[in-house]
Design a protein around this motif. Structure first.
Motif, short mmCIF file in Angstrom:
data_model
loop_
_atom_site.label_atom_id
_atom_site.label_comp_id
_atom_site.label_asym_id
_atom_site.label_seq_id
_atom_site.Cartn_x
_atom_site.Cartn_y
_atom_site.Cartn_z
N ALA A 165 2.52 8.45 -4.88
CA ALA A 165 2.54 7.39 -5.89
C ALA A 165 3.22 7.83 -7.18
O ALA A 165 3.72 6.99 -7.94
N LEU A 166 3.25 9.13 -7.44
CA LEU A 166 3.90 9.62 -8.65
C LEU A 166 5.41 9.57 -8.56
O LEU A 166 6.11 9.81 -9.55
N THR A 167 5.94 9.25 -7.39
CA THR A 167 7.40 9.18 -7.22
C THR A 167 7.92 7.75 -7.09
O THR A 167 9.13 7.56 -6.97
N VAL A 168 7.05 6.76 -7.11
CA VAL A 168 7.52 5.39 -6.92
C VAL A 168 8.00 4.78 -8.23
O VAL A 168 7.62 5.20 -9.31
N GLY A 169 8.86 3.78 -8.10
CA GLY A 169 9.40 3.04 -9.23
C GLY A 169 10.04 1.78 -8.69
O GLY A 169 9.98 1.49 -7.49
N PRO A 170 10.67 1.00 -9.56
CA PRO A 170 11.31 -0.25 -9.11
C PRO A 170 12.33 -0.03 -7.99
O PRO A 170 12.51 -0.91 -7.14
N ALA A 183 0.84 -1.19 0.00
CA ALA A 183 0.00 0.00 0.00
C ALA A 183 0.87 1.24 0.00
O ALA A 183 1.75 1.39 0.85
N VAL A 184 0.64 2.13 -0.96
CA VAL A 184 1.38 3.39 -1.06
C VAL A 184 0.44 4.51 -0.63
O VAL A 184 -0.57 4.78 -1.29
N GLU A 185 0.77 5.16 0.48
CA GLU A 185 -0.07 6.21 1.06
C GLU A 185 0.73 7.49 1.23
O GLU A 185 1.78 7.49 1.86
N ILE A 186 0.22 8.60 0.69
CA ILE A 186 0.93 9.87 0.74
C ILE A 186 0.78 10.58 2.08
O ILE A 186 1.64 11.35 2.49
N ASP A 187 -0.31 10.31 2.79
CA ASP A 187 -0.62 11.01 4.04
C ASP A 187 0.04 10.28 5.22
O ASP A 187 -0.34 9.15 5.54
N PRO A 188 1.04 10.88 5.89
CA PRO A 188 1.77 10.19 6.96
C PRO A 188 0.90 9.59 8.07
O PRO A 188 1.11 8.42 8.44
N PRO A 189 -0.09 10.32 8.62
CA PRO A 189 -0.90 9.71 9.67
C PRO A 189 -1.66 8.45 9.21
O PRO A 189 -1.79 7.49 9.97
N LEU A 190 -2.13 8.47 7.98
CA LEU A 190 -2.84 7.30 7.46
C LEU A 190 -1.89 6.13 7.24
O LEU A 190 -2.22 4.98 7.53
N ALA A 191 -0.71 6.42 6.70
CA ALA A 191 0.28 5.37 6.48
C ALA A 191 0.70 4.73 7.81
O ALA A 191 0.88 3.51 7.90
N GLU A 192 0.82 5.56 8.83
CA GLU A 192 1.23 5.05 10.14
C GLU A 192 0.13 4.21 10.78
O GLU A 192 0.41 3.22 11.46
N ARG A 193 -1.11 4.57 10.55
CA ARG A 193 -2.23 3.89 11.19
C ARG A 193 -2.60 2.56 10.54
O ARG A 193 -3.06 1.63 11.21
N LEU A 194 -2.39 2.43 9.23
CA LEU A 194 -2.90 1.27 8.49
C LEU A 194 -2.47 -0.08 9.06
O LEU A 194 -3.32 -0.98 9.20
N PRO A 195 -1.20 -0.32 9.40
CA PRO A 195 -0.83 -1.63 9.95
C PRO A 195 -1.60 -1.98 11.22
O PRO A 195 -1.96 -3.15 11.43
N ALA A 196 -1.87 -0.99 12.06
CA ALA A 196 -2.61 -1.24 13.28
C ALA A 196 -4.05 -1.64 12.98
O ALA A 196 -4.63 -2.50 13.67
N THR A 197 -4.63 -1.04 11.96
CA THR A 197 -6.00 -1.39 11.58
C THR A 197 -6.08 -2.83 11.09
O THR A 197 -6.99 -3.59 11.46
N VAL A 198 -5.10 -3.23 10.26
CA VAL A 198 -5.08 -4.62 9.78
C VAL A 198 -4.85 -5.57 10.94
O VAL A 198 -5.49 -6.63 11.02
N VAL A 214 3.47 -1.21 3.92
CA VAL A 214 2.99 0.15 3.74
C VAL A 214 4.16 1.08 3.44
O VAL A 214 5.17 1.06 4.15
N THR A 215 4.02 1.86 2.40
CA THR A 215 5.05 2.83 2.01
C THR A 215 4.45 4.23 2.03
O THR A 215 3.44 4.48 1.36
N ASN A 216 5.05 5.12 2.78
CA ASN A 216 4.59 6.50 2.88
C ASN A 216 5.27 7.33 1.79
O ASN A 216 6.35 7.89 1.99
#
Length: 329
Positions: A141-146, A108-123, A136-138
């Motif tokens: 998405a326009l900056t990601v690549g291999p 999961a690629v999430e731009i918003d730091p609080p949401l990226a930090e929270r997601l593993p706890a939700t799962v 989870v990667t904070n």
């Protein structure tokens, strides 16, 4: 397909099995491979409150509050336990849990730091058995690549499944297709008007630059509508699903010449930048004399009538003529 309907808010502390979160009548459900439960409206609001998160227009955030809708998306995407899935903009995790429910592996690629930090706890709370299959990667998405997502740098196919931010949906899918040759398919939820443009065919009013550039990579089609009432907050626009399968081939099955992509896209941009002009007028600075004839294209046509294949043929003709001119010097 019918629009999905929201489920009522669950009482605080109530439990819900995957079967309890059944999709509305007529909506296919995904076989449950991992125990746990999906998020309802009350869960979404509680998690947002605990994380101190409020949906923002800046990131185009509208969170899905209906388990039936996210299961429908996963079903339409054809995700199963063998799938490797990239999710862009997971938000509070509604769709993430539905993907993990199938047994798939999710990045999961999430731009918003609080949401990226929270997601593993939700799962971990709602589907603990799936926690080890989530990364989870904070990042934007326009900056990601291999290099930034090495898990997808091995050449093995993966798929994109996402509720994309409406304001950047088209750049995201085109950028990912360009940077990851092994992105074999996607199923994304976007604004209805964006979906119409992505899946448009030549000669239609909404056919434009996104339509042609996406067709360079493969085939796109609309895969259903999504009602506004399944989101929190409810958006002011309708949403739709777009399904895409990568082919990297022309309509006749001939493999694309990847080296022609930039030249082809330059012609597309120029043609649609002045879409009411003829190709001869719109492309006069880019297309040398004889290229239209060599490509078998009438220069009095407009760009909105050309297929991706025809733009590619024109780019190839321009390159060939440029080569001949260079040899003659």
């Amino acid at each position: 397909m019918t629009d999905s309907l929201p489920i009522p808010d669950s009482p605080a502390g109530a439990t819900q099995t995957p079967a309890d979160a059944a999709a509305p009548a007529g909506t296919p459900t995904t076989p449950v491979a991992t125990p746990g439960r999906l998020l309802g409206a009350a869960d979404i609001r509680r998690i947002a409150d605990e994380a101190g998160v409020s949906p923002t227009k800046k990131f185009g955030q509208n969170f899905v509050i209906d388990p039936g809708t996210v299961r429908r998306i996963v079903h339409e995407a054809g995700v199963d336990a063998d799938s490797r899935v990239l999710e862009v903009g997971p938000g509070l995790g509604s769709l993430t849990l539905a993907i993990l429910e199938t047994g798939a592996t999710v990045t999961a690629v999430e731009i918003d730091p609080p949401l990226a930090e929270r997601l593993p706890a939700t799962v971990a709370e709602f589907m603990p058995a799936a926690a080890g299959r989530l990364t989870v990667t904070n990042r934007d998405a326009l900056t990601v690549g291999p290099a930034t997502l090495p898990q997808f740098a091995d050449g093995r196919p993966f798929t994109l499944v996402a509720n994309l931010p409406y304001n950047v949906a088209t750049p995201i899918v085109l950028t990912l297709l360009e940077r990851f040759a092994n992105l074999g398919s996607f199923l994304v939820m976007v604004q209805k008007e964006v979906a119409d443009r992505l899946a448009a065919t030549p000669g239609t009013k909404v056919y434009g630059t996104p339509s042609v550039k996406l067709a360079w990579y493969g085939r796109a089609e609309r895969a259903g509508l999504i009602g506004r009432n399944v989101f929190w907050p409810a958006p002011n626009v309708d949403s739709a699903l777009v399904r895409f399968v990568r082919t990297d081939a022309a309509a006749d099955g001939t493999p694309r010449d990847a080296s022609l992509r930039e030249e082809t896209f330059r012609l597309i941009d120029a043609a649609f930048g002045q879409r009411r002009k003829t190709l001869h007028a719109a492309l006069r600075k880019l297309v040398p004399a004889g290229a239209f004839e060599a490509a078998g294209i009438d220069p009095t046509r407009r760009g909105e009538t050309l297929t991706a294949d025809e733009f590619a043929h024109l780019a190839a003709a321009c390159r060939a003529l440029a080569g001949q001119i260079e040899e003659a010097r």
